[in-house]
Design an enzyme around this catalytic site. Sequence first.
Site, short mmCIF file in Angstrom:
data_model
loop_
_atom_site.label_atom_id
_atom_site.label_comp_id
_atom_site.label_asym_id
_atom_site.label_seq_id
_atom_site.Cartn_x
_atom_site.Cartn_y
_atom_site.Cartn_z
N GLU A 3 0.86 -1.19 0.00
CA GLU A 3 0.00 0.00 0.00
C GLU A 3 0.89 1.24 0.00
O GLU A 3 1.99 1.24 0.55
CB GLU A 3 -0.89 -0.01 1.24
CG GLU A 3 -1.90 1.13 1.29
CD GLU A 3 -2.78 1.08 2.54
OE1 GLU A 3 -3.93 1.53 2.45
OE2 GLU A 3 -2.31 0.58 3.58
N LYS A 23 -10.00 0.61 -2.90
CA LYS A 23 -10.11 0.14 -1.52
C LYS A 23 -11.49 0.43 -0.95
O LYS A 23 -11.98 1.56 -0.99
CB LYS A 23 -9.03 0.81 -0.66
CG LYS A 23 -8.97 0.32 0.78
CD LYS A 23 -7.83 1.03 1.52
CE LYS A 23 -7.70 0.55 2.96
NZ LYS A 23 -6.59 1.25 3.66
N CYS A 64 -4.90 -3.56 2.60
CA CYS A 64 -4.65 -3.26 4.01
C CYS A 64 -5.84 -3.51 4.94
O CYS A 64 -6.13 -4.64 5.30
CB CYS A 64 -4.13 -1.83 4.14
SG CYS A 64 -3.24 -1.51 5.70
#
Length: 286
Positions: free
Chosen positions: A42, A115, A157
């Site tokens: 990330e 995301k 993440c």
Amino acid sequence: MKNANVALLQLCSGENTRDNLAQIEQQIKQLNSGIQLVMTPENALLFANAASYRHHAEQHNDGPLQQEVREMARRYGVWIQVGSMPMISRESPDLITTSSLLFDSQGELKARYDKIHMFDVDIKDIHGRYRESDTYQPGEHLTVADTPVGRLGMTVCYDLRFPGLFQALRAQGAEIISVPAAFTKVTGEAHWEILLRARAIENQCVILAAAQVGRHGATRRTWGHTMAVDAWGKIIGQNPDAVSALKVKIETTGLKTIRNQMPVLQHNRFVSSLVPRLSDSKQSSK
């Protein structure tokens, strides 16, 4: 793919995109031939602040940062996954997303994942308060892509804490799931390995997690511990704290046996409401 060679780059990215790109290329240069897919963490190309993310956000399939990665993929003949970088929203040009991009060895953008879960938490570290939603628009779609190493489901993440997303990716045929991350030192030390192994076991998928490590500015510190986990939950490779590449050999031939012996997908009685966005050449050209 029966057996495949993958490299997970552990980085300490910062505010200078040129330095970050150089760090990535230096690690790729040091890889042996035979690597088919390179994964970065990330914030691989930029680890900064909201203003900088907005300034560097790029249009889908267009922009100088993407061009640099495209050329790198061609130069070294490998697929490259950018763990995440700021992108202009496909829904609104006034908003940005933090997005994972997958390029093939010819430099073509094959898949994009925005995301979904925003890291809006309070942590007992120097930084303290994290509010990704102040900067980014959350994504709304799943992304899975066919690659030379297998069918890849994409996450970023904080998504790791939401098992429903991983179950949905498995339902869309994922054999491998990527988790590019910048876990904080506090949360990483407590939960990182446990969560990665749990997601692998629950979904009978290989988990590949490239991570940021070290200090990023005055208040950010990341955990590192880049890791690869097989579908039985066994750690097949890890890099605790070095800024270097972790090379792993993965195989998906055993997935069918594991899944047949313990058919958790068929036994699962919960259904995700997320809409799948299957990656293909048409999506890449939008």
